[in-house]
Design a protein around this motif. Structure first.
Motif, PDB file in Angstrom:
ATOM      1  N   SER A 142       0.814  -1.212   0.000  1.00 37.19           N
ATOM      2  CA  SER A 142       0.000   0.000   0.000  1.00 37.19           C
ATOM      3  C   SER A 142       0.849   1.264   0.000  1.00 37.19           C
ATOM      4  O   SER A 142       0.330   2.353  -0.266  1.00 37.19           O
ATOM      5  N   LEU A 143       2.140   1.134   0.294  1.00 37.21           N
ATOM      6  CA  LEU A 143       3.025   2.298   0.346  1.00 37.21           C
ATOM      7  C   LEU A 143       3.907   2.425  -0.890  1.00 37.21           C
ATOM      8  O   LEU A 143       4.633   3.414  -1.017  1.00 37.21           O
ATOM      9  N   LEU A 144       3.855   1.468  -1.772  1.00 40.24           N
ATOM     10  CA  LEU A 144       4.756   1.489  -2.920  1.00 40.24           C
ATOM     11  C   LEU A 144       4.494   2.676  -3.842  1.00 40.24           C
ATOM     12  O   LEU A 144       5.433   3.330  -4.300  1.00 40.24           O
ATOM     13  N   VAL A 145       3.240   2.963  -4.129  1.00 45.75           N
ATOM     14  CA  VAL A 145       2.926   4.081  -5.024  1.00 45.75           C
ATOM     15  C   VAL A 145       3.338   5.415  -4.414  1.00 45.75           C
ATOM     16  O   VAL A 145       4.009   6.223  -5.081  1.00 45.75           O
ATOM     17  N   PRO A 146       2.991   5.722  -3.152  1.00 42.36           N
ATOM     18  CA  PRO A 146       3.493   6.977  -2.562  1.00 42.36           C
ATOM     19  C   PRO A 146       5.011   7.047  -2.499  1.00 42.36           C
ATOM     20  O   PRO A 146       5.597   8.105  -2.757  1.00 42.36           O
ATOM     21  N   TRP A 147       5.647   5.943  -2.153  1.00 38.18           N
ATOM     22  CA  TRP A 147       7.108   5.927  -2.100  1.00 38.18           C
ATOM     23  C   TRP A 147       7.698   6.231  -3.480  1.00 38.18           C
ATOM     24  O   TRP A 147       8.628   7.032  -3.594  1.00 38.18           O
ATOM     25  N   TYR A 148       7.180   5.565  -4.485  1.00 42.65           N
ATOM     26  CA  TYR A 148       7.729   5.772  -5.830  1.00 42.65           C
ATOM     27  C   TYR A 148       7.536   7.222  -6.266  1.00 42.65           C
ATOM     28  O   TYR A 148       8.437   7.813  -6.886  1.00 42.65           O
ATOM     29  N   TYR A 149       6.404   7.799  -5.944  1.00 40.78           N
ATOM     30  CA  TYR A 149       6.147   9.192  -6.329  1.00 40.78           C
ATOM     31  C   TYR A 149       7.108  10.136  -5.620  1.00 40.78           C
ATOM     32  O   TYR A 149       7.718  11.020  -6.243  1.00 40.78           O
ATOM     33  N   VAL A 150       7.285   9.932  -4.320  1.00 40.94           N
ATOM     34  CA  VAL A 150       8.159  10.819  -3.545  1.00 40.94           C
ATOM     35  C   VAL A 150       9.611  10.647  -3.955  1.00 40.94           C
ATOM     36  O   VAL A 150      10.324  11.621  -4.222  1.00 40.94           O
TER      37      VAL A 150
END
Length: 297
Positions: A142-150
């Motif tokens: 669930s954190l992969l997309v926010p991590w990749y964006y940041v």
């Protein structure tokens, strides 16, 4: 007055020879339970070992032999798959990448997690402990997309730093959770006695508590290292061509049209054997650390 004991081993027959004492027979239920326990243990071991055994055999076969059921156990072994993995595909670089990410993320998590776990244990910080537990429950996907964006905006995707930070997100709560239980099992009187002798609270932690918690730190560090070594999801999204780890490199044997089962099994064996060796030689630390605090109180 002499009292005759019928259960003594010195009872003699009319001929003067000692008569052996009859041992009570074990109940049938006890023997049946032991047989069932041994059978269940053998079944569990076979269930766990069978896939590893099949993986090892398949790594020594060609793809044709793998699909041939007549050559399940009797075949001509070949080391071509291992040569393909270790030489042609440059897997030593991937092994170094996995080791480096696992080692650094585990070391940093221990440096940050051990003092945090000590503070939460000694000062009963229940809310902070609840936050740590929530971090353990949240799925990493669930954190992969926010991590990749940041991290992509910070130009960090593809580097070792982002892999280490992402692995620390799971390793740090794990270390804190294990060490909290371990510190709870250590008596507070030891630190109080050290402070009476002139040590500061930090000095008592460094000289008394830390040496006594080596087994717990070893357990937390080993489990954290194993997680990082086996992690596939974070490395697949956040790694680059120069920072690719072993689990991601194994995925290269799976193509759209076919699967190189021989190379895939050889690469999986290369990934599995180091972790099995580490677990074999450190199992006593894992057991002692995981059971710490179980009998407290």
């Amino acid at each position: 007055m002499t009292v005759v004991n019928e259960n003594t081993e010195n009872i003699k027959t009319h001929a003067g020879q000692p008569r052996p004492v009859r041992r009570p027979k074990k109940p049938l239920g006890t023997r049946a339970y032991k047989v069932f326990r041994v059978a269940a243990l053998i079944a569990v071991v076979l269930f766990l070992v069978a896939p590893l055994f099949w993986m090892l055999l398949a790594s020594l076969k060609t793809n044709v032999d793998i699909y041939d059921t007549a050559k399940s156990f009797i075949f001509s072994p070949t080391f071509e798959n291992y040569a393909n993995v270790l030489q042609r595909n440059n897997y030593f670089v991937f092994i170094f990448n996995s080791f480096w990410v696992a080692f650094v993320s585990t070391a940093l998590s221990l440096v940050l997690g051990v003092p945090a776990a000590y503070a939460m244990s000694r000062f009963t910080m229940h809310r902070s402990a609840l936050v740590v537990l929530m971090a353990r429950v949240i799925p990493g996907v669930s954190l992969l997309v926010p991590w990749y964006y940041v991290f992509s905006n910070l130009k960090m995707v593809g580097g070792f730093e982002v892999l280490i930070l992402s692995h620390m997100f799971v390793a740090l709560p794990l270390i804190v959770y294990i060490m909290m239980s371990y510190f709870d099992s250590l008596p507070l009187e030891l630190e109080e006695s050290a402070q009476v002798d002139g040590l500061t609270p930090i000095g008592a932690f460094q000289r008394i508590t830390l040496p006594l918690s080596v087994a717990g730190m070893a357990t937390a560090g080993i489990l954290s290292f194993i997680f990082s070594w086996n992690n596939f999801m974070f490395a697949l999204v956040l790694s680059g061509s120069k920072t690719k780890t072993l689990p991601v490199a194994i995925f290269d044997f799976v193509s759209y049209a076919s699967i190189d089962w021989g190379g895939l099994m050889a690469a999986a064996t290369v990934v599995t054997i180091p972790i099995m060796i580490i677990a074999l030689f450190t199992q006593k630390y894992i057991v002692s650390g995981m059971t710490a605090g179980a009998t407290k109180g």
